[in-house]
Design a protein around this motif. Structure first.
Motif, mmCIF file in Angstrom:
data_model
loop_
_atom_site.group_PDB
_atom_site.id
_atom_site.type_symbol
_atom_site.label_atom_id
_atom_site.label_comp_id
_atom_site.label_asym_id
_atom_site.label_seq_id
_atom_site.Cartn_x
_atom_site.Cartn_y
_atom_site.Cartn_z
ATOM 1 N N GLU A 185 -4.133 9.712 2.215
ATOM 2 C CA GLU A 185 -3.392 8.467 2.442
ATOM 3 C C GLU A 185 -3.702 7.438 1.364
ATOM 4 O OE1 GLU A 185 -0.893 7.647 4.501
ATOM 5 O OE2 GLU A 185 -0.937 9.813 4.839
ATOM 6 N N ARG A 188 -1.893 8.457 -1.814
ATOM 7 C CA ARG A 188 -0.459 8.160 -1.697
ATOM 8 C C ARG A 188 -0.198 6.661 -1.861
ATOM 9 N NH1 ARG A 188 -0.788 11.629 3.126
ATOM 10 N NH2 ARG A 188 0.113 13.690 2.701
ATOM 11 N N ARG A 189 -1.030 5.830 -1.228
ATOM 12 C CA ARG A 189 -0.830 4.385 -1.297
ATOM 13 C C ARG A 189 -1.024 3.870 -2.721
ATOM 14 N NH1 ARG A 189 -4.015 3.196 2.395
ATOM 15 N NH2 ARG A 189 -5.850 2.420 1.306
ATOM 16 N N TRP A 191 -0.607 5.534 -5.412
ATOM 17 C CA TRP A 191 0.530 6.053 -6.185
ATOM 18 C C TRP A 191 1.745 5.134 -6.029
ATOM 19 C CZ3 TRP A 191 0.582 10.617 -9.113
ATOM 20 C CH2 TRP A 191 1.834 11.089 -9.501
ATOM 21 N N LYS A 192 2.020 4.768 -4.798
ATOM 22 C CA LYS A 192 3.162 3.889 -4.515
ATOM 23 C C LYS A 192 2.946 2.506 -5.120
ATOM 24 C CE LYS A 192 5.951 2.089 -0.679
ATOM 25 N NZ LYS A 192 6.114 2.072 0.805
ATOM 26 N N GLY A 198 8.364 9.499 -6.763
ATOM 27 C CA GLY A 198 7.993 10.694 -6.021
ATOM 28 C C GLY A 198 6.668 10.518 -5.307
ATOM 29 N N GLU A 199 5.880 11.586 -5.266
ATOM 30 C CA GLU A 199 4.576 11.530 -4.611
ATOM 31 C C GLU A 199 3.579 12.382 -5.380
ATOM 32 O OE1 GLU A 199 4.483 13.254 -0.727
ATOM 33 O OE2 GLU A 199 5.913 14.819 -1.231
#
Length: 283
Positions: A185, A188-189, A191-192, A198-199
């Motif tokens: 998580e 992912r955070r 990255w955003k 994308g991811e």
């Protein structure tokens, strides 16, 4: 979700056979670990040998300890592997934890994180065909993969995870499922927040041993020897090793539920028949 295979600490000649057999199976990639003060093959040379005998599978460092190496040479080695493999090479990177590796090559252990960030900037220059110093020409060879090879990072600390969104394509996570979810998580955070499209690629890793009692015993002995510098960590790793069909299936399923894109099955015994046993088990 796909499966990968991380090879054990055995004779380099045997690892060529592991690569051939894994290439003929359902695995998406084969990983080679990195150490200096240990009885293991040099990682980049081993990956070159594996590249030469495979056609389909990705070959991956699992993970190269970048602060122990010259960044220009590492970038050149990586570009060469990218060309030899036709774009099948993945450069997995980590900072390293064991001080003896750093002492052996005469490199400072305490500054390894800062040095790795500097190395990454240099390596990107090499891969972009830019000179690394005024008056110098570019360092080749030209890559197959635009921008450089697929770049993954291992680790647990916040600075290590932050490098994924800044420099990489994804994360190699050696944590058990109970801890991996929070790490996924966070990656992912970040990255955003970095505005990446994308991811990130999320690659989990399980220590496994599947076979007769001798295979499991050899794997446990090898794991304990590897983590001998940290008895508490050794006990944790031994307790998390999956040695039955049920344990392996359940752990793979747990990572799948967390959103892992791939699970690396890290073998600690030299029993090569595990390659087919694991493939049949998880087919």
């Amino acid at each position: 979700m796909t499966l990968g295979l991380a090879v054990p600490f055995v004779d380099p000649v045997m690892l060529v056979a592991w690569a051939r057999r894994a290439d003929a199976g359902p695995y998406g990639r084969i990983g080679v670990p990195d150490r200096i003060v240990y009885d293991n093959p040099e990682t980049m040379i081993m990956l070159a040998a594996m590249t030469a005998v495979t056609e389909r599978i990705r070959v991956q460092s699992e993970v190269v300890l970048a602060p122990l190496r010259d960044p220009v040479l590492l970038a050149k080695q990586s570009a060469t592997l990218d060309r030899l493999s036709g774009g099948r090479f993945t450069l997995g990177l980590g900072v390293g934890a064991r001080e003896d590796d750093f002492q052996a090559v005469g490199t400072d252990h305490a500054s390894r994180g800062r040095r790795m960030d500097e190395q990454l900037a240099t390596m990107r220059k090499v891969w972009a065909g830019e000179p690394v110093a005024p008056g110098l020409g570019p360092v080749g060879p030209a890559l197959v993969s635009a921008g450089g090879p697929e770049l993954l990072f291992g680790g647990f600390a916040q600075p290590a995870l932050a490098r994924i969104a800044r420099w990489g394509a994804g994360y190699i996570c050696p944590a058990p499922p109970g801890y991996a979810g929070a790490l996924f998580e966070l990656v992912r955070r970040q990255w955003k927040d970095a505005g990446r499209p994308g991811e990130p690629l999320l690659v989990a890793q399980i220590n496994v041993a599947l076979g007769p009692e001798s295979t499991v015993a050899e794997a446990r002995e090898s794991l304990l020897r590897y983590y001998a510098f940290a008895p508490e960590l050794a006990a944790q790793a031994l307790g998390a090793m999956a040695t039955t069909a049920k344990e392996i299936r359940e752990t793979v399923a747990a990572y799948r539920d967390l959103g892992a894109h791939e699970v690396m099955l890290s073998c600690w015994s030299g029993d090569i028949e595990q390659i087919d046993r694991l493939a049949d088990l998880l087919a």
